[in-house]
Write a protein that holds these residues in place. Structure first.
Motif, short mmCIF file in Angstrom:
data_model
loop_
_atom_site.label_atom_id
_atom_site.label_comp_id
_atom_site.label_asym_id
_atom_site.label_seq_id
_atom_site.Cartn_x
_atom_site.Cartn_y
_atom_site.Cartn_z
N VAL A 218 36.46 28.22 123.16
CA VAL A 218 37.75 28.55 122.53
C VAL A 218 38.86 27.76 123.22
O VAL A 218 38.64 27.02 124.17
CB VAL A 218 38.05 30.06 122.63
N GLY A 219 40.09 27.95 122.74
CA GLY A 219 41.24 27.30 123.35
C GLY A 219 42.32 27.01 122.33
O GLY A 219 42.44 27.71 121.32
N ARG A 220 43.09 25.96 122.60
CA ARG A 220 44.17 25.56 121.69
C ARG A 220 44.21 24.05 121.59
O ARG A 220 44.12 23.33 122.58
CB ARG A 220 45.53 26.07 122.20
N LEU A 221 44.36 23.56 120.38
CA LEU A 221 44.45 22.13 120.11
C LEU A 221 45.86 21.62 120.42
O LEU A 221 46.81 22.40 120.51
CB LEU A 221 44.10 21.85 118.65
N VAL B 120 42.58 24.27 126.79
CA VAL B 120 43.99 24.37 126.36
C VAL B 120 44.56 22.96 126.41
O VAL B 120 45.06 22.50 127.43
CB VAL B 120 44.78 25.33 127.27
N LEU B 121 44.48 22.27 125.29
CA LEU B 121 44.84 20.85 125.23
C LEU B 121 46.27 20.67 124.74
O LEU B 121 46.54 19.95 123.77
CB LEU B 121 43.85 20.10 124.31
N ASP B 122 47.20 21.32 125.41
CA ASP B 122 48.61 21.23 125.05
C ASP B 122 49.44 21.57 126.29
O ASP B 122 48.92 22.11 127.27
CB ASP B 122 48.94 22.20 123.91
N LEU C 185 32.20 18.62 128.26
CA LEU C 185 32.99 18.33 127.06
C LEU C 185 32.78 19.44 126.04
O LEU C 185 31.75 20.13 126.05
CB LEU C 185 32.57 16.98 126.46
N PRO C 186 33.73 19.65 125.14
CA PRO C 186 33.57 20.70 124.12
C PRO C 186 32.34 20.49 123.27
O PRO C 186 31.89 19.36 123.05
CB PRO C 186 34.86 20.57 123.28
N ASP C 187 31.80 21.56 122.79
CA ASP C 187 30.66 21.53 121.88
C ASP C 187 31.02 20.70 120.65
O ASP C 187 32.08 20.88 120.06
CB ASP C 187 30.33 22.96 121.45
N PHE D 213 37.19 21.47 118.67
CA PHE D 213 37.75 20.40 119.50
C PHE D 213 37.00 19.07 119.33
O PHE D 213 37.25 18.13 120.07
CB PHE D 213 37.70 20.82 120.97
N LYS D 214 36.10 19.01 118.36
CA LYS D 214 35.29 17.81 118.18
C LYS D 214 36.11 16.59 117.79
O LYS D 214 35.70 15.45 118.03
CB LYS D 214 34.21 18.07 117.13
#
Length: 431
Positions: free
Chosen positions: A75-78, A99-101, A226-228, A233-234
């Protein structure tokens, strides 16, 4: 000519109409109430459509800024989902969190066996009551309390602090995704101000070591995967290779193999960051090691104290903005850096140590000044040994500990106030 039936005269007309005969009351009564009703209707419409500043703000749902009670999930945020808001992670187990922000502050509570990547945080990142965490973090302030067994690849502008925490290991931040450089800028963080190895333990235990450094050859992917490919997040192009990292990979407080270091300073210009990166690539290719970097502003009196004999020619260059300084280490590094400066940066505003005999003093003077400028305490084997010649700089005390204690008291309160933001706004409007 103006009309004699002005607005003023109309407003006085009810007084004049009071002397009319009883037979004319019907006409007068029909006119006046109709006019008043119209006016009242107009006022009520204006009141209904009136908007306050808080009405114009985008509604915030606290649930969009929290991850709570998750297990075995990715999980997380784009990028673009937080845009500088606060974020909360709590009660998660065996999760991969990205959390890519950029954000304001992030608190992580009661998480177990999680892999976490946090994009640039303008304020503090606070881990509490967490265990078996592996993470990549970029922030202004880093804090842990009552945590066990954490591996942290860190970029921190101030001195990281641990409290009542054990088994803590730290390495230098190594990460890349396309928006990361912009997120650093939005969070007000410099990629050159990284104190990842300068840890302060609030609760040291005699005879025990609560923290240490990760192996120098530690690979981020072995800690935070790395994300699944099937996750949300791909579509984000992520890399953990050191040569692609936004933050330069530094040796930090680890013991150096050579006694020769060189100070290389770029003064503000259009390509300061690009030039610093170019120097790092060229120097590391030649086998030299990047020990540390700093980006700070300087005043004329600072130039005099730091650069001493060279100060006069450098003072005018500091007016354009902060300087970027790098310490490079290795046998023959001074001569090599001067050669690189002549070949690659001819005409660029810069300073390079003149000789091996003065280079150690240059490094000490600049980075001791930078640490004091940023309110950091000096530590680490190399720094203490090199600074013995400048013992006056070591008079940096624990003036920030009281401030940190007060900050810890208010952090939970501020988070609760944020979560209740919508309720508070509604109460205010009702009053």
């Amino acid at each position: 000519m103006g009309c004699c039936f002005s607005k003023k005269s109309r407003r006085k007309s009810p007084q004049k109409d009071s002397s009319l005969p009883a037979g004319d009351e019907s006409a007068t009564g029909n006119d006046l109430p109709e006019t008043n009703n119209t006016a009242l209707g107009s006022n009520s419409n204006q009141e209904a459509t009136k908007q306050y500043s808080w009405d114009k703000r985008e509604k915030v749902d606290p649930k969009d800024f929290m991850l709570t009670g998750l297990k075995n999930e990715t999980v997380g945020r784009l990028p673009g989902k937080l845009n500088g808001q606060q974020f909360v992670i709590q009660d998660c187990e065996n999760c991969n969190i990205y959390v890519l922000d950029h954000s304001a502050t992030i608190t992580i509570d009661d998480c177990v066996n999680c892999r976490i990547m946090l994009g640039p945080v303008k304020g503090s990142v606070f881990f509490r009551d967490c265990k078996d965490i592996k993470c990549v973090v970029a922030c202004q302030q880093f804090r842990t309390r009552d945590c066990k067994k954490m591996d942290v690849f860190l970029c921190c502008a101030t001195q990281p602090i641990i409290e009542s925490s054990t088994g803590m290991k730290f390495g230098c931040f190594q990460y890349y995704y396309p928006e990361l450089a912009f997120h650093f800028k939005d969070a007000g963080l410099s990629i050159f101000n990284n104190n990842w190895s300068n840890i302060h333990d609030f609760t040291p235990v005699s005879g025990e070591t609560n923290w240490s450094l990760l192996p120098e050859d530690a690979v981020v992917l072995e800690y935070v995967p790395l994300p699944d490919p099937e996750s949300d997040f791909k579509s984000v192009r992520i890399s953990t290779e050191a040569n692609r990292s936004i933050v330069p990979l530094t040796k930090g407080g680890r013991r150096t193999e050579s006694e020769e270091s060189c100070l290389f300073v770029f003064f503000a210009g259009d390509y300061t960051t690009a030039n610093a990166r170019k120097l790092i690539d060229e120097a590391t290719t030649k086998g030299f090691v990047l020990i540390q970097t700093k980006e700070v502003s300087m005043r004329p009196e600072d130039v005099n104290r730091v650069f001493q004999n060279n100060a006069e020619s450098l003072t005018e260059w500091i007016t354009q903005g902060p300087v970027v300084a790098l310490e490079l280490n290795g046998d023959g590094v001074v001569e090599a850096c001067r050669s690189i400066a002549n070949e690659m940066f001819n005409g660029t505003k810069l300073f390079v140590s003149e000789s091996k005999n003065t280079s150690s003093r240059d490094v000490d003077n600049f980075f001791n000044f930078a640490d004091m400028q940023m309110g950091l305490r000096l530590c680490g084997v190399n720094r203490l040994v090199r600074s013995s010649r400048n013992i006056g700089f070591l008079d940096v005390r624990h003036e920030r500990e009281a401030e940190e204690a007060q900050r810890r008291k208010t952090v939970a309160c501020s988070l609760n106030l944020w979560i209740r933001q919508d309720e508070t706004t509604q109460d205010f409007k009702q009053q």
